[in-house]
Design a protein around this motif. Sequence first.
Motif, PDB file in Angstrom:
ATOM      1  N   PRO A  17       0.715  -1.342  -0.092  1.00 46.75           N
ATOM      2  CA  PRO A  17       0.022   0.076   0.074  1.00 46.75           C
ATOM      3  C   PRO A  17       0.957   1.134  -0.030  1.00 46.75           C
ATOM      4  N   GLY A  18       0.343   2.245  -0.705  1.00 46.91           N
ATOM      5  CA  GLY A  18       1.076   3.421  -0.820  1.00 46.91           C
ATOM      6  C   GLY A  18       2.213   3.577  -1.991  1.00 46.91           C
ATOM      7  N   GLN A  19       2.437   2.366  -2.668  1.00 44.14           N
ATOM      8  CA  GLN A  19       3.297   2.275  -3.612  1.00 44.14           C
ATOM      9  C   GLN A  19       2.612   2.566  -5.061  1.00 44.14           C
ATOM     10  N   GLN A  20       3.540   2.935  -6.069  1.00 49.22           N
ATOM     11  CA  GLN A  20       2.898   3.105  -7.390  1.00 49.22           C
ATOM     12  C   GLN A  20       3.265   1.920  -8.220  1.00 49.22           C
ATOM     13  N   ARG A  45      -5.783  -0.375 -15.058  1.00 47.78           N
ATOM     14  CA  ARG A  45      -6.556  -0.360 -13.842  1.00 47.78           C
ATOM     15  C   ARG A  45      -6.175  -1.486 -13.050  1.00 47.78           C
ATOM     16  N   LEU A  46      -6.321  -1.236 -11.508  1.00 47.82           N
ATOM     17  CA  LEU A  46      -5.819  -2.415 -10.660  1.00 47.82           C
ATOM     18  C   LEU A  46      -7.273  -2.397  -9.779  1.00 47.82           C
ATOM     19  N   GLU A  74      -6.746   3.553 -10.651  1.00 47.25           N
ATOM     20  CA  GLU A  74      -6.809   3.720 -12.209  1.00 47.25           C
ATOM     21  C   GLU A  74      -5.765   4.776 -12.565  1.00 47.25           C
ATOM     22  N   ALA A  75      -5.100   4.595 -13.501  1.00 43.68           N
ATOM     23  CA  ALA A  75      -3.937   5.330 -14.021  1.00 43.68           C
ATOM     24  C   ALA A  75      -4.600   6.312 -15.179  1.00 43.68           C
ATOM     25  N   PRO A  76      -4.220   7.443 -15.269  1.00 49.10           N
ATOM     26  CA  PRO A  76      -4.775   8.462 -16.098  1.00 49.10           C
ATOM     27  C   PRO A  76      -4.588   7.830 -17.485  1.00 49.10           C
ATOM     28  N   LEU A  77      -5.443   8.177 -18.576  1.00 46.05           N
ATOM     29  CA  LEU A  77      -5.326   7.543 -19.750  1.00 46.05           C
ATOM     30  C   LEU A  77      -3.695   8.235 -20.446  1.00 46.05           C
ATOM     31  N   VAL A  78      -3.270   7.331 -21.214  1.00 46.37           N
ATOM     32  CA  VAL A  78      -2.026   7.843 -21.803  1.00 46.37           C
ATOM     33  C   VAL A  78      -2.461   7.882 -23.439  1.00 46.37           C
ATOM     34  N   ILE A  92      -0.232   3.835 -11.713  1.00 45.20           N
ATOM     35  CA  ILE A  92      -1.166   3.428 -10.813  1.00 45.20           C
ATOM     36  C   ILE A  92      -0.862   3.713  -9.304  1.00 45.20           C
ATOM     37  N   SER A  93      -1.594   4.548  -8.674  1.00 42.33           N
ATOM     38  CA  SER A  93      -1.290   4.787  -7.423  1.00 42.33           C
ATOM     39  C   SER A  93      -1.843   3.889  -6.434  1.00 42.33           C
ATOM     40  N   ILE A  94      -1.443   3.076  -5.598  1.00 45.04           N
ATOM     41  CA  ILE A  94      -2.011   2.050  -4.966  1.00 45.04           C
ATOM     42  C   ILE A  94      -2.515   2.858  -3.555  1.00 45.04           C
TER      43      ILE A  94
END
Length: 130
Positions: A17-20, A45-46, A74-78, A92-94
């Motif tokens: 938790p807290g990692q990217q 997305r995770l 979710e990650a922002p769209l690339v 993706i920020s957890i």
Amino acid sequence: MTYTCCDSLDVDTVYRPGQQLTVHWTVKPGTDPAAKPLQVELAARLTGPYAGVDDLKDAATSAAQPAAGVVTFEAPLVRPSGASDERPVSLISIAEDASPGYYNLITSVQQGEESALGASVVRVAPRTRA
């Protein structure tokens, strides 16, 4: 250009938790150098946690509503430019308070009218105490 997910290290790493989670997209040049590149959107997305891989797979193949306690990061769209040397990534920020377990990493590539989906299993371990 075609885009696929991802480096094996992206999914073989145990996260906390807290990692990217960084999704490194693989880029393969097209066969026609004169072709005009299509607009591409890369999404990641995770979703989880699940107690085990079998639970995750059962949920992924079910049309039922997500189980209680399941969250999505979710990650922002690339939107890559199509440059030959470009190496796009999705971040993706957890969440700091994410529960441990197995998460479904779902990736998609939208290129013009075509789309492709992929999925991998990612493990999030319990948060370590400092």
